[in-house]
Design a protein around this motif. Structure first.
Motif, PDB file in Angstrom:
ATOM      1  N   HIS A   1      18.551 -20.244  -8.426  1.00  0.00           N
ATOM      2  CA  HIS A   1      17.966 -21.594  -8.440  1.00  0.00           C
ATOM      3  C   HIS A   1      18.745 -22.616  -7.645  1.00  0.00           C
ATOM      4  O   HIS A   1      18.902 -23.756  -8.066  1.00  0.00           O
ATOM      5  N   PHE A   2      19.223 -22.223  -6.474  1.00  0.00           N
ATOM      6  CA  PHE A   2      19.957 -23.194  -5.663  1.00  0.00           C
ATOM      7  C   PHE A   2      19.091 -24.403  -5.333  1.00  0.00           C
ATOM      8  O   PHE A   2      19.509 -25.555  -5.489  1.00  0.00           O
ATOM      9  N   HIS A   3      17.863 -24.118  -4.894  1.00  0.00           N
ATOM     10  CA  HIS A   3      17.032 -25.228  -4.392  1.00  0.00           C
ATOM     11  C   HIS A   3      16.623 -26.195  -5.495  1.00  0.00           C
ATOM     12  O   HIS A   3      16.615 -27.405  -5.282  1.00  0.00           O
ATOM     13  N   SER A   4      16.302 -25.647  -6.684  1.00  0.00           N
ATOM     14  CA  SER A   4      15.930 -26.552  -7.774  1.00  0.00           C
ATOM     15  C   SER A   4      17.106 -27.437  -8.160  1.00  0.00           C
ATOM     16  O   SER A   4      16.957 -28.651  -8.330  1.00  0.00           O
ATOM     17  N   LEU A   5      18.288 -26.828  -8.278  1.00  0.00           N
ATOM     18  CA  LEU A   5      19.468 -27.620  -8.640  1.00  0.00           C
ATOM     19  C   LEU A   5      19.737 -28.697  -7.605  1.00  0.00           C
ATOM     20  O   LEU A   5      20.075 -29.829  -7.930  1.00  0.00           O
ATOM     21  N   PHE A   6      19.557 -28.319  -6.347  1.00  0.00           N
ATOM     22  CA  PHE A   6      19.784 -29.261  -5.255  1.00  0.00           C
ATOM     23  C   PHE A   6      18.851 -30.468  -5.395  1.00  0.00           C
ATOM     24  O   PHE A   6      19.266 -31.620  -5.252  1.00  0.00           O
ATOM     25  N   MET A   7      17.588 -30.182  -5.721  1.00  0.00           N
ATOM     26  CA  MET A   7      16.616 -31.265  -5.876  1.00  0.00           C
ATOM     27  C   MET A   7      16.969 -32.144  -7.079  1.00  0.00           C
ATOM     28  O   MET A   7      16.850 -33.367  -7.021  1.00  0.00           O
ATOM     29  N   PHE A   8      17.391 -31.514  -8.184  1.00  0.00           N
ATOM     30  CA  PHE A   8      17.716 -32.319  -9.371  1.00  0.00           C
ATOM     31  C   PHE A   8      18.961 -33.172  -9.120  1.00  0.00           C
ATOM     32  O   PHE A   8      19.073 -34.289  -9.627  1.00  0.00           O
ATOM     33  N   LEU A   9      19.878 -32.624  -8.316  1.00  0.00           N
ATOM     34  CA  LEU A   9      21.048 -33.430  -7.945  1.00  0.00           C
ATOM     35  C   LEU A   9      20.601 -34.682  -7.194  1.00  0.00           C
ATOM     36  O   LEU A   9      21.042 -35.797  -7.482  1.00  0.00           O
ATOM     37  N   LEU A  10      19.665 -34.491  -6.246  1.00  0.00           N
ATOM     38  CA  LEU A  10      19.181 -35.644  -5.478  1.00  0.00           C
ATOM     39  C   LEU A  10      18.440 -36.626  -6.369  1.00  0.00           C
ATOM     40  O   LEU A  10      18.551 -37.842  -6.199  1.00  0.00           O
ATOM     41  N   MET A  11      17.712 -36.092  -7.349  1.00  0.00           N
ATOM     42  CA  MET A  11      17.008 -36.976  -8.271  1.00  0.00           C
ATOM     43  C   MET A  11      18.009 -37.864  -9.017  1.00  0.00           C
ATOM     44  O   MET A  11      17.826 -39.080  -9.120  1.00  0.00           O
ATOM     45  N   GLY A  12      19.076 -37.234  -9.516  1.00  0.00           N
ATOM     46  CA  GLY A  12      20.072 -38.011 -10.245  1.00  0.00           C
ATOM     47  C   GLY A  12      20.742 -39.047  -9.356  1.00  0.00           C
ATOM     48  O   GLY A  12      20.931 -40.198  -9.751  1.00  0.00           O
ATOM     49  N   VAL A  13      21.077 -38.636  -8.129  1.00  0.00           N
ATOM     50  CA  VAL A  13      21.759 -39.556  -7.218  1.00  0.00           C
ATOM     51  C   VAL A  13      20.852 -40.738  -6.888  1.00  0.00           C
ATOM     52  O   VAL A  13      21.243 -41.901  -7.001  1.00  0.00           O
ATOM     53  N   ASN A  14      19.596 -40.437  -6.514  1.00  0.00           N
ATOM     54  CA  ASN A  14      18.667 -41.518  -6.171  1.00  0.00           C
ATOM     55  C   ASN A  14      18.417 -42.425  -7.365  1.00  0.00           C
ATOM     56  O   ASN A  14      18.344 -43.644  -7.217  1.00  0.00           O
ATOM     57  N   GLY A  15      18.285 -41.826  -8.547  1.00  0.00           N
ATOM     58  CA  GLY A  15      18.059 -42.625  -9.743  1.00  0.00           C
ATOM     59  C   GLY A  15      19.231 -43.551 -10.023  1.00  0.00           C
ATOM     60  O   GLY A  15      19.047 -44.717 -10.367  1.00  0.00           O
ATOM     61  N   ALA A  16      20.455 -43.026  -9.846  1.00  0.00           N
ATOM     62  CA  ALA A  16      21.635 -43.860 -10.097  1.00  0.00           C
ATOM     63  C   ALA A  16      21.676 -45.035  -9.134  1.00  0.00           C
ATOM     64  O   ALA A  16      22.107 -46.127  -9.503  1.00  0.00           O
ATOM     65  N   PHE A  17      21.204 -44.830  -7.891  1.00  0.00           N
ATOM     66  CA  PHE A  17      21.205 -45.934  -6.928  1.00  0.00           C
ATOM     67  C   PHE A  17      20.143 -46.975  -7.277  1.00  0.00           C
ATOM     68  O   PHE A  17      20.291 -48.135  -6.945  1.00  0.00           O
ATOM     69  N   LEU A  18      19.055 -46.524  -7.897  1.00  0.00           N
ATOM     70  CA  LEU A  18      17.928 -47.440  -8.082  1.00  0.00           C
ATOM     71  C   LEU A  18      17.932 -48.141  -9.436  1.00  0.00           C
ATOM     72  O   LEU A  18      17.362 -49.219  -9.569  1.00  0.00           O
ATOM     73  N   THR A  19      18.541 -47.540 -10.459  1.00  0.00           N
ATOM     74  CA  THR A  19      18.345 -48.068 -11.796  1.00  0.00           C
ATOM     75  C   THR A  19      18.981 -49.450 -11.965  1.00  0.00           C
ATOM     76  O   THR A  19      19.979 -49.772 -11.324  1.00  0.00           O
ATOM     77  N   GLY A  20      18.364 -50.233 -12.845  1.00  0.00           N
ATOM     78  CA  GLY A  20      18.869 -51.584 -13.060  1.00  0.00           C
ATOM     79  C   GLY A  20      19.485 -51.778 -14.430  1.00  0.00           C
ATOM     80  O   GLY A  20      19.841 -52.893 -14.792  1.00  0.00           O
ATOM     81  N   ASP A  21      19.606 -50.718 -15.234  1.00  0.00           N
ATOM     82  CA  ASP A  21      20.246 -50.915 -16.529  1.00  0.00           C
ATOM     83  C   ASP A  21      21.231 -49.804 -16.830  1.00  0.00           C
ATOM     84  O   ASP A  21      21.178 -48.729 -16.244  1.00  0.00           O
ATOM     85  N   PHE A  22      22.146 -50.117 -17.735  1.00  0.00           N
ATOM     86  CA  PHE A  22      23.280 -49.219 -17.970  1.00  0.00           C
ATOM     87  C   PHE A  22      22.872 -47.882 -18.548  1.00  0.00           C
ATOM     88  O   PHE A  22      23.400 -46.856 -18.173  1.00  0.00           O
TER      89      PHE A  22
END
Lengths: 114, 553
Positions: free
Chosen positions: B124-145
Motif C-alpha cells: 500500500h505505498f500509494h495509498s499511504l502516500f495519498m493519506f500523507l498528502l491529505m494530512g499535510v494539505n489539511g494541516a496547511f488549510l485548517t483554521g482550528d487547533f
C-alpha cells in the motif's frame, strides 16, 4: 473531586513518563498508554467538573446554561481516544516487528553492554 | 434543491476543500485494487497529484489580494455551515496556498521515482502516500487547533507507514524511535489544546488571536504555558534541537521516495510555528507580543550548529541529507524569531523564499543519494568499513535493477549533485545564495542590525553554509571522482524526477523577482494578522445568505 482527579492525572502522567523512558519496548508502550489516559482525563477536566449535568441542551424548557456541562471537551476526548488508540495499536505492530528482527525487546535493538 | 444550490455545490468556492478531498478519494479508491496492480495505482496517484497541483496553483492565484486587503485574500470554507467561532473551518491565505503548491510540487517527482521499483517493496505505498498528502494539505488549510491535531495525526500515521516501507531491521529500529517520539509529542499537543480551551474557551486560531489582548493577567501565564506546550509538538516535528535526535537516522533509513516527501513534514512544523507566532503573539496582542521568540531563536541557532556539526561528522551521504534538513529548519525558526522581534517584513520574505528552495533541494538530494550510493566502488566500501566502526548500519542488499540504463549516468548525477551542493551551501547563483543574502542584507538594513542576536545569526548562517559545502564537496569527490569507472545502473525514470526538481530550483532562480515579490507580500500579510482574523471572524454562513435571499423574494 478536583483533588482526586488532579492526583489521578498526575500519577498516570508521572508513571507513564517513567515507563516511556525505560529501555524496554513493552514498558514504553504501556507508558504511552498511561500517558494517553492521563492526557484524556486532563482534556475531560478542562470542561469544568460537574456531576449529573447533561451536555445536551433541552429546548422544551427554559435554557439555563449553568445547568449544563460543556460538550466540547467530551467530543474532543472521544476523538483523542480513537486517535491515540489507533496510533498505539500501530506502534504495537512495529514493536512486534522490531522484536522479530532483533530478537530482543531493548529499544535500540541490542543491549548496551553486549 | 434548486438550481443555484446545485451550482453552489460545484462552484469555485468549494475548490478550497479539494486539496484534502482529492488525496483521500484517490487513496481510498486504491484500497479496492489488489496491491499487485501497481501501474493502475501509480496512474491514479499521478492523476491525483497533478490535479492537486492544478488546484493549489489556482488557489494560490486567487489568494493574492489587493491593497485594501493587505495583499492577502482570505478564503474561508465553513464545514457544516456552522457559525464561525464554533464550527470547523478551512482557511486559505497566501501562506497556506504557498505551502500547498510546495507539497504538490514535491509529490510528483517522489511518485515518479517510486515507480522505478520502490513502490513494490511493501504494501500500500500509494495509498499511504495519498493519506500523507491529505494530512499535510489539511494541516496547511485548517483554521482550528483540534483539526490541526487530527490532520497532524493523519499525516503522522501515514508517515509511520511510509517510514517502515520496505521493512528491514535497521528501518524498523529507526521507525520505532520515530514513532515513539512523535506519539509523545502528540500527547503534548493534546495537553496544549486542552489548556487553551480551558482558559480561553476557543479552539479557533483567529478567535484566539482576537482574544489574546483581552486575557486577564491571571490567565495569561496559563495561556502562555498552553502555547509553549503546544509549541513542543511543532518543534519536535520541525526537528529543533534538542528535540531532533530521531530525525537524521529516521530520514536516513526511510526509503528514498518517502524521505523525499518527508522533506515537507519538517516544514509543516515550521508552518504552524509561523502561523501561531504571528497570530497569537502579534505586536497587537498586548503583553504577549513576541512571546517565545528568544527560545525559538536559541533553538534555531542551536539546531543550525548541531546540523553543521552533524553534516561534517557524517560518513554516509544519506545521513548528510538528514542533517541538511536540520540546518534548513533551524535557519527558518531562527528567522521567524527575529521577525517576531520586529525583524521586519523583508527578512521573513527572504526566509520563505529560502524555505521553498531548500525544501525542493533536500527532496532532490534524498532521491539522488540513493542512486549515487548504489554505484559505490572500492572507496565507498572502505568508507562503509569505517562507518561500521562508528556503529553505522549495514548496507541493505540491493535488488537487481533492470531496464534501460543511461549513458554518462555519473555525469548527469554529478551535475545534479553539484547543483544541489551549491544550493544547500548557499553559493551563487542558486536560490540558497539569493535567500541567504537577502536575509543578511535585510538584517543589516532593518531594525535588527547591530544587535547581538543578528550578529550571532549572521555568523552561524555563514558557518553552516561553509560546513555544508565542506561536507558535500568531500563526499562528492569520494563518490564521483574516486569511484569506479562503471557507474550505477540507473533508469531514466529515476533520474528524470531529480532533474525536474533541480530544474524547479533553476526556475526559482530565473524567476526570483516575481517569486520574491509573492514572498514579501506573504510576509507582510503575516505581519498584519488583522486581515486573517477579520476574514475568519466576519465570514458569513451560506444559510444566512440563502435565508436573506428567500426573505427578499
Amino acid at each position: 473531586m478536583e483533588l482526586i482527579l488532579a492526583l489521578a492525572i498526575g500519577t498516570l502522567v508521572a508513571s507513564g513518563l517513567w515507563l516511556v523512558m525505560r529501555p524496554r519496548s513493552f514498558q514504553v508502550i504501556i507508558g504511552l498508554c498511561l500517558l494517553s489516559y492521563g492526557v484524556n482525563m486532563f482534556i475531560f477536566s478542562m470542561g469544568r467538573l460537574r456531576m449529573g449535568a447533561a451536555p445536551i441542551l433541552d429546548p422544551s424548557v427554559d435554557i439555563d446554561p449553568t445547568a449544563y456541562t460543556d460538550p466540547i471537551p467530551q467530543a474532543l476526548v472521544l476523538t483523542a481516544i480513537v486517535i491515540s488508540f489507533a496510533t498505539t495499536a500501530l506502534f504495537l505492530v512495529v514493536l512486534l516487528a522490531a522484536r522479530g528482527f532483533t530478537g530482543t525487546d531493548h529499544v535500540d535493538g541490542k543491549e548496551r553492554d553486549s | 434543491m434548486n438550481e443555484t444550490a446545485l451550482f453552489d455545490f460545484a462552484g469555485p468556492q468549494h475548490m478550497l476543500i479539494a486539496p484534502i478531498l482529492i488525496p483521500v478519494i484517490a487513496g481510498a479508491l486504491m484500497l479496492f485494487y489488489e496491491d499487485r496492480q501497481r501501474q493502475s495505482k501509480l496512474g491514479i496517484s499521478l492523476v491525483a497529484c497533478v490535479l492537486m497541483l492544478v488546484v493549489s496553483v489556482d488557489l494560490l492565484l486567487r489568494s493574492k489580494g489587493t491593497g485594501p486587503s493587505g495583499g492577502n485574500l482570505i478564503g474561508l470554507y465553513v464545514l457544516g455551515d456552522w457559525p464561525t467561532p464554533f464550527g470547523i473551518n478551512l482557511v486559505l491565505d497566501r501562506l497556506s496556498a504557498l505551502m500547498l503548491v510546495l507539497a504538490s510540487l514535491l509529490s510528483i517527482p517522489a511518485l515518479v521515482y517510486a515507480s522505478a521499483g520502490w513502490h513494490g517493496r511493501g504494501q500500500h505505498f500509494h495509498s499511504l502516500f495519498m493519506f500523507l498528502l491529505m494530512g499535510v494539505n489539511g494541516a496547511f488549510l485548517t483554521g482550528d487547533f483540534f483539526n490541526l491535531f487530527v490532520f497532524f495525526e493523519v499525516m503522522l500515521a501515514a508517515s509511520y507507514g511510509l517510514m517502515l516501507h520496505g521493512s528491514g531491521a535497521e528501518r524498523v529500529k529507526a521507525g520505532f524511535h520515530y514513532i515513539a517520539v512523535n506519539l509523545v509529542a502528540s500527547l503534548f499537543f493534546l495537553i496544549g489544546i486542552a489548556l487553551i480551551y480551558g482558559v480561553v474557551g476557543t479552539l479557533n486560531m483567529a478567535d484566539l488571536a482576537q482574544r489574546m489582548p483581552g486575557i486577564s493577567d491571571q490567565d495569561r501565564p496559563l495561556v502562555h504555558a498552553a502555547l509553549a506546550i503546544l509549541g513542543i509538538a511543532f518543534l519536535v516535528k520541525a526537528g529543533i534541537w534538542p528535540l531532533c535526535f530521531w530525525l537524521p537516522s529516521a530520514y536516513q533509513m526511510a526509503s528514498p521516495p518517502s524521505a523525499a516527501m518527508f522533506a515537507i513534514l519538517t516544514k509543516v512544523g515550521v508552518y504552524v510555528i509561523l502561523r501561531l507566532g504571528f497570530l497569537a503573539f502579534a505586536p497587537g496582542s498586548g503583553p504577549s507580543a513576541g512571546f517565545g521568540a528568544e527560545v525559538l531563536f536559541v533553538g534555531g541557532i542551536a539546531t543550525m550548529a548541531f546540523g553543521s556539526a552533524g553534516i561534517l561528522g557524517s560518513q554516509a551521504m544519506s545521513r548528510m541529507a538528514g542533517y541538511a534538513v536540520l540546518i534548513s529548519s533551524g535557519t527558518l525558526v531562527a528567522v521567524i524569531a527575529l521577525a517576531m522581534q520586529d525583524g521586519g517584513v523583508p527578512i521573513l520574505g527572504a526566509a520563505l523564499y529560502y524555505m521553498v528552495a531548500s525544501t525542493l533541494g533536500i527532496s532532490a538530494f534524498f532521491l539522488l543519494v540513493e542512486l549515487a550510493e548504489r554505484g559505490q566502488g572500492a572507496v565507498a566500501a572502505m568508507l562503509a568499513l569505517s562507518a561500521d566502526l562508528y556503529g553505522a548500519p549495514d548496507e541493505e542488499p540491493e535488488e537487481e535493477v533492470t531496464g534501460l540504463t543511461l549513458p554518462a549516468t555519473m555525469t548527469i548525477l554529478s551535475i545534479c549533485f553539484a547543483a544541489l551542493a551549491v544550493l544547500l551551501a548557499g553559493l551563487p547563483p542558486l536560490p540558497g545564495f539569493l535567500g541567504k543574502v537577502m536575509m543578511l542584507s535585510s538584517l543589516l538594513q532593518g531594525g535588527q542590525g547591530g544587535t547581538t542576536a543578528s550578529w550571532v545569526f549572521f555568523a552561524v548562517l555563514i558557518l553552516s553554509g561553509l560546513a555544508t559545502l565542506i561536507a558535500l564537496v568531500r563526499v562528492g569527490v569520494q563518490t564521483f571522482w574516486a569511484g569506479d569507472d562503471e557507474g550505477p545502473r540507473v533508469m531514466a525514470i529515476e533520474i528524470v524526477p531529480i532533474a525536474a526538481l533541480v530544474l524547479m530550483v533553476l526556475v526559482l532562480t530565473w524567476q526570483s523577482r516575481p517569486v520574491m515579490r509573492y514572498m514579501e507580500a506573504t510576509a507582510s500579510a503575516l505581519h498584519r494578522p488583522q486581515v486573517y482574523i477579520d476574514g475568519v471572524i466576519t465570514a458569513e454562513r451560506t444559510v444566512d445568505q440563502r435565508e436573506e435571499e428567500a426573505a427578499s423574494e
